[in-house]
Design a protein around this motif. Structure first.
Motif, short mmCIF file in Angstrom:
data_model
loop_
_atom_site.label_atom_id
_atom_site.label_comp_id
_atom_site.label_asym_id
_atom_site.label_seq_id
_atom_site.Cartn_x
_atom_site.Cartn_y
_atom_site.Cartn_z
N ARG A 160 -3.83 -8.67 -5.21
CA ARG A 160 -3.33 -9.82 -4.44
C ARG A 160 -2.52 -9.37 -3.22
O ARG A 160 -2.47 -10.07 -2.23
CB ARG A 160 -2.50 -10.74 -5.34
N PHE A 179 -2.22 -12.40 -0.49
CA PHE A 179 -1.54 -13.51 -1.17
C PHE A 179 -0.10 -13.14 -1.48
O PHE A 179 0.74 -14.00 -1.66
CB PHE A 179 -2.27 -13.88 -2.46
N GLY A 231 -1.72 -13.05 6.56
CA GLY A 231 -2.11 -13.84 5.39
C GLY A 231 -3.55 -13.53 5.01
O GLY A 231 -4.26 -12.82 5.73
N PRO A 232 -3.99 -14.08 3.87
CA PRO A 232 -5.35 -13.82 3.39
C PRO A 232 -6.42 -14.25 4.37
O PRO A 232 -7.51 -13.69 4.39
CB PRO A 232 -5.44 -14.60 2.08
N THR A 283 -10.75 -9.09 4.43
CA THR A 283 -11.07 -8.98 3.01
C THR A 283 -11.60 -10.32 2.51
O THR A 283 -11.33 -11.35 3.09
CB THR A 283 -9.81 -8.66 2.18
N ALA A 284 -12.36 -10.28 1.43
CA ALA A 284 -12.73 -11.51 0.73
C ALA A 284 -12.54 -11.24 -0.75
O ALA A 284 -12.74 -10.12 -1.22
CB ALA A 284 -14.17 -11.89 1.03
N MET A 285 -12.12 -12.28 -1.47
CA MET A 285 -11.78 -12.07 -2.87
C MET A 285 -12.72 -12.87 -3.77
O MET A 285 -13.10 -13.99 -3.43
CB MET A 285 -10.33 -12.53 -3.08
N PHE A 322 -12.56 -14.40 -7.41
CA PHE A 322 -11.52 -14.70 -8.39
C PHE A 322 -12.05 -14.58 -9.81
O PHE A 322 -13.25 -14.73 -10.04
CB PHE A 322 -10.97 -16.11 -8.14
N SER A 352 -6.69 -21.34 -7.93
CA SER A 352 -7.48 -20.33 -7.24
C SER A 352 -8.47 -20.96 -6.26
O SER A 352 -8.94 -20.29 -5.34
CB SER A 352 -8.19 -19.42 -8.24
N GLU A 381 -6.57 -21.07 -3.13
CA GLU A 381 -6.46 -19.71 -2.62
C GLU A 381 -7.79 -19.23 -2.06
O GLU A 381 -7.84 -18.57 -1.02
CB GLU A 381 -6.00 -18.77 -3.75
N ARG A 397 -8.35 -20.65 1.32
CA ARG A 397 -7.50 -19.97 2.29
C ARG A 397 -8.06 -18.58 2.59
O ARG A 397 -8.12 -18.15 3.74
CB ARG A 397 -6.09 -19.88 1.71
N ASP A 398 -8.48 -17.89 1.54
CA ASP A 398 -9.02 -16.54 1.69
C ASP A 398 -10.26 -16.56 2.58
O ASP A 398 -10.53 -15.61 3.31
CB ASP A 398 -9.37 -15.99 0.30
N LEU A 399 -11.03 -17.64 2.51
CA LEU A 399 -12.24 -17.74 3.33
C LEU A 399 -11.93 -18.21 4.75
O LEU A 399 -12.83 -18.43 5.54
CB LEU A 399 -13.24 -18.70 2.67
#
Lengths: 355, 293
Positions: A48, A53, A72-73, A78-80, A82, B188, B191, B194-196
C-alpha cells in the motif's frame, strides 16, 4: 523495460504500532517479485505504500528512479489488484476494464476497442457485456488483471489475488499470471502468505516477519540457503535439531546435539561455540544408515500425499521429525511404532545460529 | 406461510397471521376506505345522511380543481416537498459518506449519537427551537448583524423558515438509509477507482452513488412523503404566503367543519404523492421492495 521499484530504509508506524521497520530492497524492472510472510508481517503495508495509499513514516520509495513522496495512488505509474478484486459490480465487464481510460478522458469508441483488446489478452473475448456477478472466480480474476493493465502501468501490485480460489484454479492462475507477466514485461510485485505460490511464480522473493525483512533471493536460494531461522522454518517444511557448534571447517559445521555429532553447511553468522540449530528438509532424509549424519526416530504415522508420503516421528529426546518418502519407495518404508534410522548428506543440511 | 406454521405451531402461527390481518385491515385498509367514502359523499346536515341527496359524486374533488388558490397551494406543496427532499439529500450525502467510509468508528458513533439526541424531543418542540432561532429579533439575525453580513434584520419566517425546519426535521430519515447503503460498499472499490486515476467526483458518480442508489431513493421517498404531509413546520415557521396544503386540509376539518371536502383534499394529496414516488422510483430504476428494505 518497465520501471524498477526501490525501497530505501522504509518504515511505517501507525500511532505507536510499528508495521514495517527499515526495509530496503530493489525490484528490477520487468521482474516478478514476491513478498512472502505470515499475516500481519507488514507485507500489505509495504504494497500500500508502493501504491500510494499510505505514505511511509520513514525512508523513501523510488519508482523508475523517481521519488514518490507525496504522490497519491492516482499519480503513480502503478496499478493494484486487490484481494477482493474490487470489480465494480454495477458496470459491465468492458466498462470495468475501461474505467481507468474513462478517468483519463479517453473517448468511448477508443475505450471499447482497448477493452476488447485486453479481453483478448486475458482470453475472455465476447465477455464484455456481461456483469461481473455472472462470471466465475477465475474469470473475475482475469477481468481484474485486464482492468489494471488497461492504464498501462509500469508496476502491477497484486495483493493475494488468488487467495479466494480453489486449489486447482489457483495453480492454473499461477501459470497464467506468470505467462502474462513475461508477455507484458510489466514489473509485478506480488504479496502472498502462501510459500508454494511465491516459490512457483517468482523471479525473486522477499521474506518478511514482524515488519522486518528477513531475506531477499531467488526461490532456490531461499529454500536451500535460508539466511535466518525464520526463513528456514517458513519457506518449506524443515526439521530443526538444537545443539552447540564445535568447529567450523571446509565450509561445514560440526554440531554437538542430543543425537550425536551432526554435520551441515555453515549458515549466515555462525561462529564456533554458538548455540545453533541444524536444519534439514524432510526430502533430504533417507531411510537407512549411511554416512556420518544419522538420526534414530520412532515413526508415529505416515500420511500418503500422492507423489510422496510424509512420515511423522519423534527422536529419542522427543523432538518431532518429518521425513518425506517418495511413493515409489513406500514398500521399504519404516514400520510404525518401531525405531528407524534416517540419514542425510552434509551439504543438504544448514546450521544457523539461534536468534 | 407453511414455514410460519412449521416453526411456531398452529396456535401461534394463526395468532401471528391474525395480528398481521388486524394491522393491515384495521390500521391501513379501513381508515383509507373510510377516507375515500367520505371524500365521495356530499357534506350534509345529520338529517339528510342516508337520504336521497346522499349519493356518491366527484364534487368535492372537482371543487379543488376549480378553486385556483387551493390548486396553487397544492402544486406548490408538491414541488416544495421535492425541494425539501433534494436539499436534505445535498446535506446528508456528504455526511453519510463521511460517517460510513472515512470516519473512525469512535467518531462516527459520537456523531450519530449527536445527530440522534435532538430526535428524542418531540417534533413540535424541535420546530419551536427553529421558531426562536429564526425570530425577527432572534439569535440568527443578531449573529448575522454582528458579523456585518446583513444590515437589516431578515424576516425568515415563510419559505426559508419552512424549508430549514423541514430539512432539519427529516435529516435522519435521509441520513440512515444512505449511511446504511454506503457502509455496505467495499472500501477497496473506492480505492480501486482512485488507483485507476478517477477524480473524487467520478468515483462518487460512477461507484458510490450507483451502489447507494436504493438508499438514496429510500431517503428521498421518505423525506418527500413526510414533507408533503407535514403540518408543524409550515404552521410555525410559515407566513401567510407560504401556506402548505396540509393546512388547507386541517381548515376544512376543524375550521370549516366539512370533513367530506377535507377527506377529498387528503385523498388527492395521497394519490399525487404516490404517483410522484412511483414515477421517481421508475426513473431511477429502483424497486419498491428495495425501498422497503
Amino acid at each position: 523495460m518497465s520501471h524498477s521499484v526501490e525501497l530505501q530504509h522504509v518504515g511505517m508506524a501507525f500511532g505507536r504500532t510499528r508495521a514495517v521497520t527499515d526495509v530496503s530492497l530493489t525490484v528490477q524492472g520487468g521482474e516478478f517479485f514476491s513478498i512472502l510472510g505470515p499475516s500481519g508481517c507488514g507485507k500489505t503495508t509495504i504494497l500500500r505504500m508502493i501504491a500510494g495509499f499510505l505514505q511511509p513514516t520513514e525512508g523513501k520509495i523510488l519508482i523508475g528512479g523517481r521519488d514518490m513522496k507525496g504522490l497519491g495512488p492516482d499519480q503513480r505509474p502503478t496499478a493494484m489488484i486487490f484481494q477482493s478484486l474490487a470489480l465494480f459490480p454495477l458496470m459491465p465487464v468492458w466498462e470495468n476494464i475501461a474505467f481507468g481510460l474513462e478517468a483519463r478522458g479517453v473517448a468511448k469508441p477508443a475505450r471499447k476497442a482497448k477493452a476488447e483488446e485486453l479481453l483478448k489478452l486475458v482470453a475472455l473475448e465476447g465477455f464484455g457485456e456481461r456483469m461481473p456477478g455472472e462470471l466465475s472466480g477465475g474469470q473475475r480474476q482475469r477481468v481484474a488483471i485486464a482492468r489494471a493493465l488497461a492504464v498501462e502501468p509500469q508496476v502491477l501490485l497484486l495483493d493475494e489475488p488468488l487467495s479466494a480460489l480453489d486449489l486447482k484454479l489457483r495453480q492454473r492462475m499461477r501459470a497464467e499470471l506468470r505467462a502474462l507477466q513475461k508477455r507484458t514485461g510489466v514489473t509485478f510485485i506480488y504479496i502472498t502468505h502462501d510459500q508454494s505460490e511465491a516459490l512457483a511464480m517468482s523471479d525473486r522473493v522477499a521474506v518478511m516477519s514482524a515488519g522486518v525483512l528477513q531475506q531477499v533471493g531467488s526461490p532456490r536460494e531461499l529454500y536451500d540457503d535460508p539466511a535466518t531461522p525464520f526463513v528456514a522454518r517458513f519457506v518449506g517444511e524443515t526439521n530443526a535439531i538444537s545443539g552447540r557448534v564445535i568447529s567450523l571447517d571446509g565450509g561445514m559445521a560440526i554440531v554437538e546435539t542430543a543425537e550425536g555429532r551432526l554435520r551441515g553447511r555453515i549458515g549466515h553468522g555462525l561462529s564456533p561455540g554458538a548455540s545453533a540449530k541444524l536444519y534439514v528438509r524432510p526430502e533430504a532424509l533417507a531411510h537407512g544408515e549411511e554416512g556420518a549424519n544419522c538420526l534414530t526416530a520412532t515413526i508415529d504415522r505416515i500420511d500418503f500425499e500422492g507423489a510422496f508420503a510424509l512420515a511423522y516421528g519423534r527422536l529419542e529426546n522427543g523432538i518431532a521429525l518429518i521425513a518425506s518418502i517418495p511413493s515409489t519407495e513406500l514398500a521399504s518404508a519404516p514400520a510404525i511404532g518401531v525405531p528407524a534410522s534416517f540419514s542425510f548428506r552434509d551439504e543438504n543440511a544448514v546450521v544457523l545460529p539461534d536468534e | 406461510m407453511n414455514e410460519l406454521y412449521r416453526r411456531f405451531g398452529s396456535g401461534m402461527g394463526t395468532l401471528f397471521l391474525a395480528l398481521v390481518a388486524i394491522w393491515l385491515g384495521g390500521m391501513v385498509l379501513a381508515p383509507n376506505l373510510m377516507m375515500i367514502d367520505y371524500a365521495l359523499r356530499p357534506n350534509l346536515p345529520p338529517a339528510d345522511i342516508g337520504g336521497p341527496r346522499d349519493v356518491y359524486s366527484l364534487d368535492n374533488i372537482l371543487y379543488l380543481a376549480n378553486e385556483s388558490v387551493h390548486r396553487a397551494i397544492f402544486f406548490k406543496t408538491v414541488w416544495a416537498s421535492a425541494l425539501v427532499a433534494f436539499l436534505t439529500l445535498v446535506v446528508c450525502y456528504p455526511l453519510a459518506y463521511w460517517l460510513a467510509q472515512s470516519a473512525t468508528p469512535n467518531r462516527s458513533a459520537v456523531v450519530l449519537l449527536a445527530l440522534t439526541i435532538p430526535f428524542w424531543i418531540n417534533e413540535v418542540l424541535r420546530t419551536l427551537a427553529w421558531y426562536i432561532l429564526l425570530a425577527f429579533r432572534g439569535p440568527l439575525n443578531a449573529l448575522l448583524l454582528s458579523l456585518g453580513v446583513i444590515d437589516q434584520p431578515v424576516r425568515w419566517y415563510g419559505d426559508v423558515g419552512v424549508l430549514a425546519g423541514m430539512v432539519y426535521a427529516y435529516i435522519l430519515f435521509m441520513l440512515f438509509p444512505i449511511y446504511n447503503s454506503i457502509e455496505s460498499l467495499d472500501r477497496s472499490q473506492i480505492e480501486a477507482a482512485r488507483d485507476l486515476g478517477a477524480s473524487t467526483w467520478r468515483t462518487h458518480w460512477r461507484v458510490v452513488i450507483p451502489h447507494a442508489k436504493a438508499g438514496i431513493a429510500t431517503g428521498c421517498v421518505f423525506t418527500f412523503m413526510l414533507a408533503a404531509g407535514s403540518y408543524v413546520a409550515p404552521a410555525l415557521l410559515g407566513a401567510p404566503g407560504s401556506r402548505w396544503f396540509t393546512e388547507i386540509i386541517y381548515n376544512w376539518f376543524f375550521e370549516g367543519g366539512d370533513w367530506n371536502r377535507g377527506a377529498a383534499y387528503a385523498l388527492v394529496l395521497l394519490v399525487l404523492c404516490l404517483t410522484v414516488v412511483l414515477v421517481t422510483l421508475r426513473i431511477f430504476r429502483v424497486n419498491l421492495t428495495d425501498v422497503a428494505k
